[in-house]
Design an enzyme around this catalytic site. Sequence first.
Site, PDB file in Angstrom:
ATOM      1  N   HIS A  96      12.083  -6.068   5.103  1.00 32.25           N
ATOM      2  CA  HIS A  96      11.752  -7.122   6.076  1.00 32.25           C
ATOM      3  C   HIS A  96      11.684  -8.523   5.472  1.00 32.25           C
ATOM      4  O   HIS A  96      11.104  -9.414   6.065  1.00 32.25           O
ATOM      5  CB  HIS A  96      10.506  -6.784   6.918  1.00 32.25           C
ATOM      6  CG  HIS A  96       9.312  -6.314   6.160  1.00 32.25           C
ATOM      7  ND1 HIS A  96       8.654  -5.154   6.492  1.00 32.25           N
ATOM      8  CD2 HIS A  96       8.669  -6.827   5.105  1.00 32.25           C
ATOM      9  CE1 HIS A  96       7.640  -5.000   5.657  1.00 32.25           C
ATOM     10  NE2 HIS A  96       7.621  -5.999   4.812  1.00 32.25           N
ATOM     11  N   GLY A 136       4.623  -1.311   9.609  1.00 29.49           N
ATOM     12  CA  GLY A 136       3.359  -0.989   8.942  1.00 29.49           C
ATOM     13  C   GLY A 136       2.228  -1.735   9.611  1.00 29.49           C
ATOM     14  O   GLY A 136       2.346  -2.923   9.899  1.00 29.49           O
ATOM     15  N   GLY A 137       1.139  -1.026   9.861  1.00 25.85           N
ATOM     16  CA  GLY A 137      -0.054  -1.703  10.378  1.00 25.85           C
ATOM     17  C   GLY A 137      -0.779  -2.316   9.198  1.00 25.85           C
ATOM     18  O   GLY A 137      -0.202  -2.545   8.143  1.00 25.85           O
ATOM     19  N   LYS A 184      -4.411   1.047  -2.408  1.00 24.10           N
ATOM     20  CA  LYS A 184      -4.049  -0.376  -2.409  1.00 24.10           C
ATOM     21  C   LYS A 184      -4.206  -1.009  -3.777  1.00 24.10           C
ATOM     22  O   LYS A 184      -4.993  -0.567  -4.588  1.00 24.10           O
ATOM     23  CB  LYS A 184      -4.948  -1.141  -1.436  1.00 24.10           C
ATOM     24  CG  LYS A 184      -4.504  -1.020  -0.010  1.00 24.10           C
ATOM     25  CD  LYS A 184      -5.210  -1.992   0.880  1.00 24.10           C
ATOM     26  CE  LYS A 184      -4.570  -3.338   0.899  1.00 24.10           C
ATOM     27  NZ  LYS A 184      -3.320  -3.393   1.626  1.00 24.10           N
ATOM     28  N   HIS A 194       7.874  -6.869  12.125  1.00 21.68           N
ATOM     29  CA  HIS A 194       7.756  -6.109  10.872  1.00 21.68           C
ATOM     30  C   HIS A 194       6.364  -5.553  10.638  1.00 21.68           C
ATOM     31  O   HIS A 194       6.164  -4.748   9.740  1.00 21.68           O
ATOM     32  CB  HIS A 194       8.181  -6.969   9.676  1.00 21.68           C
ATOM     33  CG  HIS A 194       7.099  -7.861   9.129  1.00 21.68           C
ATOM     34  ND1 HIS A 194       6.493  -8.832   9.883  1.00 21.68           N
ATOM     35  CD2 HIS A 194       6.520  -7.929   7.905  1.00 21.68           C
ATOM     36  CE1 HIS A 194       5.591  -9.472   9.133  1.00 21.68           C
ATOM     37  NE2 HIS A 194       5.586  -8.940   7.940  1.00 21.68           N
ATOM     38  N   GLY A 195       5.380  -5.990  11.416  1.00 23.03           N
ATOM     39  CA  GLY A 195       4.023  -5.500  11.170  1.00 23.03           C
ATOM     40  C   GLY A 195       3.070  -6.208  12.097  1.00 23.03           C
ATOM     41  O   GLY A 195       3.448  -6.580  13.203  1.00 23.03           O
ATOM     42  N   TYR A 235       0.829  -1.207   0.000  1.00 20.32           N
ATOM     43  CA  TYR A 235       0.000   0.000   0.000  1.00 20.32           C
ATOM     44  C   TYR A 235       0.859   1.250   0.000  1.00 20.32           C
ATOM     45  O   TYR A 235       2.055   1.207   0.294  1.00 20.32           O
ATOM     46  CB  TYR A 235      -0.910   0.025   1.240  1.00 20.32           C
ATOM     47  CG  TYR A 235      -0.157  -0.075   2.554  1.00 20.32           C
ATOM     48  CD1 TYR A 235       0.514   1.026   3.092  1.00 20.32           C
ATOM     49  CD2 TYR A 235      -0.100  -1.272   3.264  1.00 20.32           C
ATOM     50  CE1 TYR A 235       1.219   0.926   4.279  1.00 20.32           C
ATOM     51  CE2 TYR A 235       0.611  -1.381   4.451  1.00 20.32           C
ATOM     52  CZ  TYR A 235       1.262  -0.271   4.950  1.00 20.32           C
ATOM     53  OH  TYR A 235       1.972  -0.363   6.121  1.00 20.32           O
ATOM     54  N   ALA A 236       0.222   2.357  -0.333  1.00 20.23           N
ATOM     55  CA  ALA A 236       0.795   3.672  -0.041  1.00 20.23           C
ATOM     56  C   ALA A 236      -0.238   4.327   0.865  1.00 20.23           C
ATOM     57  O   ALA A 236      -1.437   4.252   0.586  1.00 20.23           O
ATOM     58  CB  ALA A 236       0.983   4.475  -1.311  1.00 20.23           C
ATOM     59  N   GLU A 237       0.224   4.908   1.955  1.00 19.72           N
ATOM     60  CA  GLU A 237      -0.713   5.459   2.933  1.00 19.72           C
ATOM     61  C   GLU A 237      -0.327   6.874   3.301  1.00 19.72           C
ATOM     62  O   GLU A 237       0.850   7.161   3.510  1.00 19.72           O
ATOM     63  CB  GLU A 237      -0.667   4.598   4.215  1.00 19.72           C
ATOM     64  CG  GLU A 237      -1.971   3.953   4.530  1.00 19.72           C
ATOM     65  CD  GLU A 237      -1.923   3.006   5.731  1.00 19.72           C
ATOM     66  OE1 GLU A 237      -2.581   1.973   5.638  1.00 19.72           O
ATOM     67  OE2 GLU A 237      -1.255   3.289   6.750  1.00 19.72           O
TER      68      GLU A 237
END
Length: 497
Positions: free
Chosen positions: A345, A394-395, A496, A420-421, A220-222
Amino acid sequence: MKYLERLTPSCWRIKPGFVPNMKVEGRFYVNKALEALMLEELQQFASARGVGGFLPAVKQIANVASLPGIVGASVGLPDVHSGYGFAIGNMAAFDMDDPEAIVSPGGVGFDINCGVRLLRTNLTLEDVEPVKEQLAQSLFDHIPVGVGSKGVIPMNAKDLEEALEMGMDWSLREGYAWAEDKEHCEEYGRMLQADASKVSARAKKRGLPQLGTLGAGNHYAEIQVVEEIYDKEAAAKMGINKKNQICVMIHSGSRGLGHQVATDALVAMEKAMKRDGIEVNDRQLACARIHSEEGQNYLKAMAAAANYAWVNRSTMTFLCRQAFAKQFNTTPEELDMHVIYDVSHNIAKTERHMVNGTERTLLVHRKGSTRAFPPHHPLIPVDYQLIGQPVLIGGTMGTCSYVLTGTDTGFRDTFGSTCHGAGRALSRAKSRRTLDYQQVLDKLDKKGIAIRVASPKLVMEEAPESYKDVTAVVDTCHAAGISKKVVKLRPIAVIKG
């Protein structure tokens, strides 16, 4: 349970004997809620034989502890869940001076150098909230997303060869990156042992059209907003100095190219194992001796795929900067859109670590695990020498993300590795069966999150309900001392695949 023992409130030990041939112990980090998930998975397996196509994570951590050349312990981080061969969230280090020591593509994963990059801006929530939808649309228009998405950066076969060898130096030369972006990137965005000739023609064919694309799945880009600052000094060093500051997080990897490199290596290694008489507990742990031809070929191809992923994130950074500059009618420089850091990761790297009181050269496999080096480590940027390496967690879609820093404890206990998440709690298939994509989108809408998705059907797989609680994961790492919380970020717009 005779082989499982709790060492501390946040760490369990898997004693040798849990599976055959264990050379070192296993360890995993969990809190109460995460522990229940781990043990439930193990019990299900014991009663029903099998969780999808993978063994339960506890068993996978133990199987990795039986691989030739492993030192220290096979470590499962709090976001650990079952994966191909190695669990995702499993870290293992192998002694490079041991002629028997191995490298395993299953210990890196199929999406080589899947990783996260964080950009800061000098914008605040007040600046972005009124134009959030337009900005989300602009990002969606600029960045190609989705399963088969094609890149917008003109590329021919020669460019691809150079990008595979040069990593971010290629992006810099072509004008897609700023000089200081490299400084704030693990490995400075270039693994020097990369050899494009070790990447198969099929992998290159898959990679050529996909450069600078986001891909599908959990990528994703958030657009995020700073919600909490836990460590003011460390945050200030990263250029984060107030709540409600806007950041952008990009999560992506090496697309089809990395997947093909892993697939090719697994085929070659099955043969090498027969030839060299290497026995493993699970055939998904296909591996080769580090210094064998197959081992070296894989490491060179993996490095090239890692470089591809850094070029990919750099290209998306370029497109992100364009989208913001266009929306706010200014330049990315004026918006202070600097890279805070870029971490990988899914990767295997040569590092120096202490083992039983002596410093050794190790091949550290991190799969679904992030490097987290402590303050004053020579491999982290000058800007971060006093605070330790930034670690980006990242969530999942619609949940928080975190920035942590590496610690001396982590360097000692987990070879400088942390989570890592969030880590999956439901398999993709189960998510699709149990969740409805319209409900998932409505929930995000209620939270005030603008969302643009190329393939709505994939939304259920990535819904927050499919994952462990990222806050529980991060808090466990913080409590265990293997990394330290610095900043919490909340998403306000998600793009996404």
